[in-house]
Design a protein around this motif. Structure first.
Motif, PDB file in Angstrom:
ATOM      1  N   GLY A 122     -18.568  20.059 -12.500  1.00  0.00           N
ATOM      2  CA  GLY A 122     -19.293  21.320 -12.376  1.00  0.00           C
ATOM      3  C   GLY A 122     -20.538  21.265 -11.531  1.00  0.00           C
ATOM      4  N   PHE A 123     -20.877  20.078 -10.993  1.00  0.00           N
ATOM      5  CA  PHE A 123     -22.050  19.965 -10.128  1.00  0.00           C
ATOM      6  C   PHE A 123     -21.666  20.353  -8.700  1.00  0.00           C
ATOM      7  N   LYS A 124     -22.664  20.791  -7.931  1.00  0.00           N
ATOM      8  CA  LYS A 124     -22.415  21.118  -6.531  1.00  0.00           C
ATOM      9  C   LYS A 124     -22.979  19.996  -5.683  1.00  0.00           C
ATOM     10  N   VAL A 125     -22.097  19.121  -5.195  1.00  0.00           N
ATOM     11  CA  VAL A 125     -22.497  17.915  -4.471  1.00  0.00           C
ATOM     12  C   VAL A 125     -21.825  17.905  -3.102  1.00  0.00           C
ATOM     13  N   CYS A 126     -22.614  17.677  -2.057  1.00  0.00           N
ATOM     14  CA  CYS A 126     -22.116  17.695  -0.683  1.00  0.00           C
ATOM     15  C   CYS A 126     -22.312  16.324  -0.032  1.00  0.00           C
ATOM     16  N   LEU A 127     -21.269  15.801   0.585  1.00  0.00           N
ATOM     17  CA  LEU A 127     -21.355  14.531   1.305  1.00  0.00           C
ATOM     18  C   LEU A 127     -22.046  14.744   2.643  1.00  0.00           C
ATOM     19  N   LEU A 128     -23.038  13.902   2.949  1.00  0.00           N
ATOM     20  CA  LEU A 128     -23.747  13.963   4.222  1.00  0.00           C
ATOM     21  C   LEU A 128     -23.336  12.780   5.107  1.00  0.00           C
ATOM     22  N   LYS A 129     -22.957  13.064   6.342  1.00  0.00           N
ATOM     23  CA  LYS A 129     -22.580  12.056   7.359  1.00  0.00           C
ATOM     24  C   LYS A 129     -21.709  10.939   6.759  1.00  0.00           C
ATOM     25  N   GLY A 130     -22.005   9.666   7.051  1.00  0.00           N
ATOM     26  CA  GLY A 130     -21.256   8.557   6.481  1.00  0.00           C
ATOM     27  C   GLY A 130     -19.754   8.684   6.654  1.00  0.00           C
ATOM     28  N   ALA A 131     -19.043   8.742   5.541  1.00  0.00           N
ATOM     29  CA  ALA A 131     -17.576   8.804   5.565  1.00  0.00           C
ATOM     30  C   ALA A 131     -17.072  10.057   6.258  1.00  0.00           C
ATOM     31  N   ALA A 132     -17.857  11.142   6.229  1.00  0.00           N
ATOM     32  CA  ALA A 132     -17.444  12.379   6.884  1.00  0.00           C
ATOM     33  C   ALA A 132     -17.420  12.212   8.400  1.00  0.00           C
ATOM     34  N   VAL A 133     -18.334  11.399   8.941  1.00  0.00           N
ATOM     35  CA  VAL A 133     -18.343  11.120  10.380  1.00  0.00           C
ATOM     36  C   VAL A 133     -17.341  10.021  10.703  1.00  0.00           C
ATOM     37  N   PHE A 192     -20.944  25.380   2.482  1.00  0.00           N
ATOM     38  CA  PHE A 192     -20.269  24.087   2.584  1.00  0.00           C
ATOM     39  C   PHE A 192     -18.800  24.317   2.960  1.00  0.00           C
ATOM     40  N   SER A 193     -18.253  23.406   3.737  1.00  0.00           N
ATOM     41  CA  SER A 193     -16.814  23.419   3.984  1.00  0.00           C
ATOM     42  C   SER A 193     -16.208  22.239   3.224  1.00  0.00           C
ATOM     43  N   GLU A 194     -14.916  22.021   3.372  1.00  0.00           N
ATOM     44  CA  GLU A 194     -14.258  20.917   2.688  1.00  0.00           C
ATOM     45  C   GLU A 194     -13.529  20.036   3.687  1.00  0.00           C
ATOM     46  N   MET A 195     -13.443  18.747   3.359  1.00  0.00           N
ATOM     47  CA  MET A 195     -12.824  17.785   4.258  1.00  0.00           C
ATOM     48  C   MET A 195     -11.963  16.820   3.454  1.00  0.00           C
ATOM     49  N   GLU A 196     -10.793  16.517   3.970  1.00  0.00           N
ATOM     50  CA  GLU A 196      -9.920  15.543   3.326  1.00  0.00           C
ATOM     51  C   GLU A 196     -10.254  14.145   3.837  1.00  0.00           C
ATOM     52  N   ILE A 197     -10.695  13.278   2.949  1.00  0.00           N
ATOM     53  CA  ILE A 197     -11.045  11.909   3.323  1.00  0.00           C
ATOM     54  C   ILE A 197     -10.388  10.953   2.333  1.00  0.00           C
ATOM     55  N   GLU A 198      -9.499  10.152   2.819  1.00  0.00           N
ATOM     56  CA  GLU A 198      -8.813   9.144   1.989  1.00  0.00           C
ATOM     57  C   GLU A 198      -8.227   9.739   0.712  1.00  0.00           C
ATOM     58  N   GLY A 199      -7.662  10.921   0.836  1.00  0.00           N
ATOM     59  CA  GLY A 199      -6.995  11.541  -0.301  1.00  0.00           C
ATOM     60  C   GLY A 199      -7.901  12.361  -1.204  1.00  0.00           C
ATOM     61  N   TYR A 200      -9.192  12.401  -0.884  1.00  0.00           N
ATOM     62  CA  TYR A 200     -10.147  13.179  -1.679  1.00  0.00           C
ATOM     63  C   TYR A 200     -10.566  14.423  -0.898  1.00  0.00           C
ATOM     64  N   THR A 201     -10.652  15.544  -1.575  1.00  0.00           N
ATOM     65  CA  THR A 201     -11.188  16.766  -0.979  1.00  0.00           C
ATOM     66  C   THR A 201     -12.679  16.808  -1.288  1.00  0.00           C
ATOM     67  N   VAL A 202     -13.496  16.668  -0.242  1.00  0.00           N
ATOM     68  CA  VAL A 202     -14.931  16.484  -0.429  1.00  0.00           C
ATOM     69  C   VAL A 202     -15.714  17.605   0.259  1.00  0.00           C
ATOM     70  N   PRO A 203     -16.683  18.232  -0.437  1.00  0.00           N
ATOM     71  CA  PRO A 203     -17.551  19.217   0.225  1.00  0.00           C
ATOM     72  C   PRO A 203     -18.430  18.536   1.282  1.00  0.00           C
ATOM     73  N   ASN A 231     -21.469  23.756  12.129  1.00  0.00           N
ATOM     74  CA  ASN A 231     -22.702  23.827  12.915  1.00  0.00           C
ATOM     75  C   ASN A 231     -23.870  23.181  12.177  1.00  0.00           C
ATOM     76  N   ASP A 232     -23.895  23.320  10.867  1.00  0.00           N
ATOM     77  CA  ASP A 232     -24.923  22.641  10.079  1.00  0.00           C
ATOM     78  C   ASP A 232     -24.762  21.125  10.187  1.00  0.00           C
ATOM     79  N   GLY A 233     -23.509  20.664  10.210  1.00  0.00           N
ATOM     80  CA  GLY A 233     -23.259  19.232  10.344  1.00  0.00           C
ATOM     81  C   GLY A 233     -23.760  18.693  11.669  1.00  0.00           C
ATOM     82  N   LEU A 234     -23.544  19.460  12.742  1.00  0.00           N
ATOM     83  CA  LEU A 234     -24.046  19.067  14.059  1.00  0.00           C
ATOM     84  C   LEU A 234     -25.564  18.992  14.052  1.00  0.00           C
TER      85      LEU A 234
END
Length: 392
Positions: A87-98, A182-193, A198-201
């Motif tokens: 139930g928490f709102k947690v967003c991944l920054l850079k790292g695995a997303a890049v 926030f958008s969502e991204m599939e990384i190693e089988g996980y759907t991560v916010p 443009n915010d990511g850039l």
């Protein structure tokens, strides 16, 4: 810029964008490894390097680094998934997303994992992490993130704000740079916010600039930014992005980074500022990925902020806030913080903690006594910032 550093740039271009490069026996693989490691790109360089020469001596270390990196990333992605499911709102920054945008994501290894959280959820998230095996360091009042350690996942940094107050108010002029859901991204089988495109850039750009004007920006941060731009080039609002960069006086810097990308890494940008590109690369080599050469550029962040700010009193007040760690933690850091520095590995034995603290205090005193010797390095960097039009 040394020959070995230039060679690392060329090998990265071959690894990322299949840029043609040739190998001659005059290159010293040990020096290339040292340079690549100082920039956090050794695991990106190694698979390409083995095409040109015998690298079997370094294979066990490479495999170990990649294996540990995969385990850490998978563990932290699982933690982020669990937090959001709770139930928490947690967003991944850079790292695995890049890293996911690289040809081989497993080779782009991060030293930690950064997440953005709601400030009001911080204490509950910390409680959750502790219940799941993390050791959490208390966030100081002025700090913008807490640190949580796990024996498998490594370091997790929970950001209640994206940047420190001086970075927000002085480096980024207090502008509201982020406004997307926030958008969502599939990384190693996980759907991560993750941040919106443009915010990511904007975040990757600001992250690089923050390190550059602190004590050093590395080539991996530049490469992250360029790969992100290339991957999402048909979806990003570049008109707005470049407008903001001009307003913040970082447009020329971005053009220099793009020049580096075109000259060495195979990106399709005009080569406009070759001399400045060489200067930036020399600064990166001298400082390492995060400004490791601190003896020659210590205190640069504060000086840069004062030069950039029109209000010196406001600048001084904000810079004072940058000392995010409390006095106790600054002078007597925890064992986990000490162990992140090779010089204090002996502090693994808690009995030796007082010796490590004394060692740090002695070094701090010695640094102050050689302040005048550092001025040349600071002036050299200020000159570079002026040529980039980042300060007057």
């Amino acid at each position: 810029m040394t020959r070995d550093f230039k060679r690392v740039l060329q090998i990265l271009g071959a690894a990322i964008n299949n840029v043609h490069t040739e190998w001659t026996q005059q290159y010293n693989i040990k020096l290339i490894k040292k340079v690549a490691a100082s920039q956090g790109v050794w695991t990106l360089v190694y698979p390409e390097l083995e095409k040109y020469t015998d690298t079997s001596e370094y294979l066990p270390e490479f495999m170990q680094m990649v294996t540990i990196g995969i385990k850490r990333t998978t563990f932290q992605l699982h933690t982020i998934s669990d937090l959001n499911n709770a139930g928490f709102k947690v967003c991944l920054l850079k790292g695995a997303a890049v890293a996911a945008l690289y040809p081989h994501p497993e080779y782009r290894i991060s030293g930690d994992t950064d997440i953005l959280i709601k400030p009001e959820e911080e204490m509950e998230i910390i409680k959750f992490l502790k219940q799941n095996g993390y050791t959490v360091e208390q966030r100081e009042k002025n700090d913008h993130h807490f640190k949580a350690y796990h024996p498998v996942g490594g370091l997790l940094e929970g950001h209640v704000r994206l940047y420190s107050i001086p970075t927000e108010k002085i480096i980024l002029d207090g502008l509201e740079l982020y406004n997307e859901e926030f958008s969502e991204m599939e990384i190693e089988g996980y759907t991560v916010p993750v941040l919106g495109l443009n915010d990511g850039l904007m975040y990757l750009t600001a992250h690089y600039i923050k390190h550059l004007v602190n004590e050093g920006g590395g080539i991996r941060q530049m490469l992250d930014l360029l790969i992100y731009m290339e991957h999402y080039k048909n979806e990003l609002d570049f008109e707005k992005y470049y407008s903001v960069m001009k307003q913040l006086r970082y447009y020329k810097l971005i053009e220099v980074v793009q020049t580096i990308g075109a000259k060495y890494w195979g990106f399709d940008y005009p080569i406009k500022y070759e001399d400045l590109a060489e200067d930036i690369l020399t600064d990166s080599e001298e400082g390492g990925i995060f400004g490791f050469d601190t003896d020659s550029r210590s205190g640069f962040y504060s000086i840069y902020c004062k030069k950039r700010s029109e209000n010196s009193l406001k600048s001084k007040a904000l810079i004072a806030v940058k000392n995010e760690a409390g006095l106790k933690n600054r002078f007597f850091p925890s064992q986990s913080i000490l162990l992140r520095n090779e010089e204090y590995k002996y502090a693994k034995n808690k009995i030796l903690l007082p010796i490590a603290w004394t060692h740090r205090l002695f070094r701090a005193v010695m640094k102050r006594t050689v302040k005048n010797k550092k001025s040349d390095g600071v002036e050299k960097r200020l000159k570079l910032m002026r040529e980039l039009n980042m300060i007057n």
